[in-house]
Design an enzyme around this catalytic site. Sequence first.
Site, short mmCIF file in Angstrom:
data_model
loop_
_atom_site.label_atom_id
_atom_site.label_comp_id
_atom_site.label_asym_id
_atom_site.label_seq_id
_atom_site.Cartn_x
_atom_site.Cartn_y
_atom_site.Cartn_z
N HIS A 5 0.85 -1.20 0.00
CA HIS A 5 0.00 0.00 0.00
C HIS A 5 0.88 1.25 0.00
O HIS A 5 1.70 1.42 0.89
CB HIS A 5 -0.90 0.03 1.25
CG HIS A 5 -1.98 -1.01 1.22
ND1 HIS A 5 -2.99 -1.04 2.15
CD2 HIS A 5 -2.23 -2.03 0.38
CE1 HIS A 5 -3.82 -2.05 1.88
NE2 HIS A 5 -3.35 -2.67 0.82
N TYR B 195 -8.78 4.51 8.42
CA TYR B 195 -8.92 4.75 9.86
C TYR B 195 -10.02 5.80 10.00
O TYR B 195 -9.85 6.93 9.53
CB TYR B 195 -7.63 5.30 10.46
CG TYR B 195 -6.46 4.33 10.54
CD1 TYR B 195 -5.66 4.06 9.44
CD2 TYR B 195 -6.18 3.67 11.74
CE1 TYR B 195 -4.58 3.19 9.54
CE2 TYR B 195 -5.09 2.79 11.85
CZ TYR B 195 -4.31 2.56 10.74
OH TYR B 195 -3.24 1.69 10.84
N PRO C 7 -2.75 -1.17 19.45
CA PRO C 7 -2.64 -1.61 18.05
C PRO C 7 -2.80 -0.52 16.99
O PRO C 7 -2.52 -0.78 15.82
CB PRO C 7 -3.76 -2.65 17.92
CG PRO C 7 -4.74 -2.28 18.97
CD PRO C 7 -3.96 -1.69 20.10
N LYS D 279 2.35 -1.29 15.33
CA LYS D 279 3.80 -1.28 15.55
C LYS D 279 4.35 -2.52 16.25
O LYS D 279 5.56 -2.76 16.23
CB LYS D 279 4.18 -0.04 16.39
CG LYS D 279 4.01 1.26 15.66
CD LYS D 279 5.03 1.40 14.54
CE LYS D 279 4.62 2.41 13.52
NZ LYS D 279 5.09 2.14 12.18
N TYR E 16 4.57 5.99 10.33
CA TYR E 16 3.74 4.86 9.92
C TYR E 16 4.55 3.82 9.14
O TYR E 16 4.42 2.62 9.36
CB TYR E 16 2.56 5.37 9.09
CG TYR E 16 1.42 4.38 8.96
CD1 TYR E 16 0.60 4.10 10.05
CD2 TYR E 16 1.16 3.73 7.76
CE1 TYR E 16 -0.44 3.20 9.95
CE2 TYR E 16 0.12 2.82 7.65
CZ TYR E 16 -0.68 2.56 8.75
OH TYR E 16 -1.71 1.66 8.66
C1 PHB Z 1 -4.44 -5.21 10.77
O1 PHB Z 1 -4.62 -5.36 9.55
O2 PHB Z 1 -4.54 -6.15 11.55
C2 PHB Z 1 -4.12 -3.85 11.32
C3 PHB Z 1 -3.93 -2.80 10.45
C4 PHB Z 1 -3.63 -1.54 10.95
C5 PHB Z 1 -3.53 -1.36 12.31
C6 PHB Z 1 -3.71 -2.41 13.19
C7 PHB Z 1 -4.01 -3.68 12.69
O3 PHB Z 1 -3.26 -0.12 12.78
#
Ligand code: PHB
Length: 390
Positions: free
Chosen positions: A72, A200, A291, A295, A383
């Site tokens: 991505h 998000y 989460p 990280k 990120y």
């Molecule tokens: C996931 O795909 O499990 C995932 C993606 C982004 C995050 C946390 C978990 O910030």
Amino acid sequence: MRTQVGIIGAGPAGLMLSHLLHLQGIDSIILENRSREEIEETIRAGVLEQGTVDLLNDTGIGERMMREGQVHDGVEFQFNGMRHRINMKKRTGKCITVYAQHEVIKDLVAARLEAGGKIIFNVSDVSLADIDTSQPKIYFRQNGVAEEIDCDFIAGCDGYHGPSRQTIPAKKRKEIKHVYPFGWLGILAETAPSHPELIYSNHETGFALISTRSPEIQRYYLQVDPTDCLDEWSDDRIWTELHKRVDMDGWSLNDGPIIQKSIVSMRSFICETMQYGRLFIAGDAAHIVPPTGAKGLNLAIADVQVLAKGIVQYYDQNELNLLERYSQICTRRVWKAQRFSAWMTQMLHRNFKHTPFEYGLQLAELDSVTSSIAGATYLAENYVGLPIEW
Ligand code: PHB
Ligand code: APR
């Protein structure tokens, strides 16, 4: 038994460490208290930083990730009914790859076993001794029989609940904890991807995250109360909430059968000192991040990159310099990841104790970051993963 490095825990940290040491001709044994099937099936996060991807490729285990993982270039933030894309590639020259942690585990286990590496599964009663001497030991039971490994170093890669960290005398370690008033309900759903990149979303009823696993399986998360139980969340209720939090005019989330669901609470933890004598702790044994930002796995991999280099320096040059700086190098980077994860968490979750003023500031912060090149670059740099500062 005798080995150069005794490793406790076959998570990403322990397996990657063993792999890196093997490539430099250093012998290790991994002790794991669960079965191979269990570690290969536990569902965890799935975002790999560019540095993690590069390490897997450079050390010969990135082949399936390159085939099945999804690269991505950007990530999206949704708030006030609008989406804002941060182009990570343009801002930093780097990307993230979506590839589940248990797939990384499968690739690492296969590579270790193929190379003749020793992983002992289903052990019990693991304990550490003589860690402040040059010949530390690990005691454990295999099929009920008491065993002992003599080693030069012990790597405690046994997660938050493992015995390694507790072996460091309480006076020598400082444990710092923080609990967030949020939980995440995560699901795997059988459906096609809804969107080409992660979303998000900060919605007035709570946070939601749209991620993916494969062309057939999607990974979605919902902010819930951390004390909620799964029986309070029927599939219907989950879909209603997800649609409410992410759907927009002309765009609706794909849904389908839910094949897995779980709730996790959110906390930060950091153990200051990641070393005592000949014991080095890495990954979740030393630190936990919430989460938001994914990280955890990446920090575990970065820790063992530093540790492996330090151990190689010891055997090649009889030099302890890097090992002596292990804790300092790692905790510096871990604190930055804690800060980023805490920032993402507080910026994206709906805190129902907030006043309207505080909520307004939160949305304005998201707006400021996503509408400024400097802000977007700052978020993107963190990120995609910060460099290790040796
Ligand atoms: C996931 O795909 O499990 C995932 C993606 C982004 C995050 C946390 C978990 O910030
Ligand atoms: N004896 C042997 N093995 C143990 C013991 C023990 N007493 N206690 C725990 N373990 C094993 C666990 O079963 C697990 O397989 O140690 C391993 C630790 O692995 P992880 O928990 O995956 O931790 P780590 O390798 O540091 O990776 C961190 O995993 O938990 C996620 O979100 C976290 O993505 C992050 C990553």
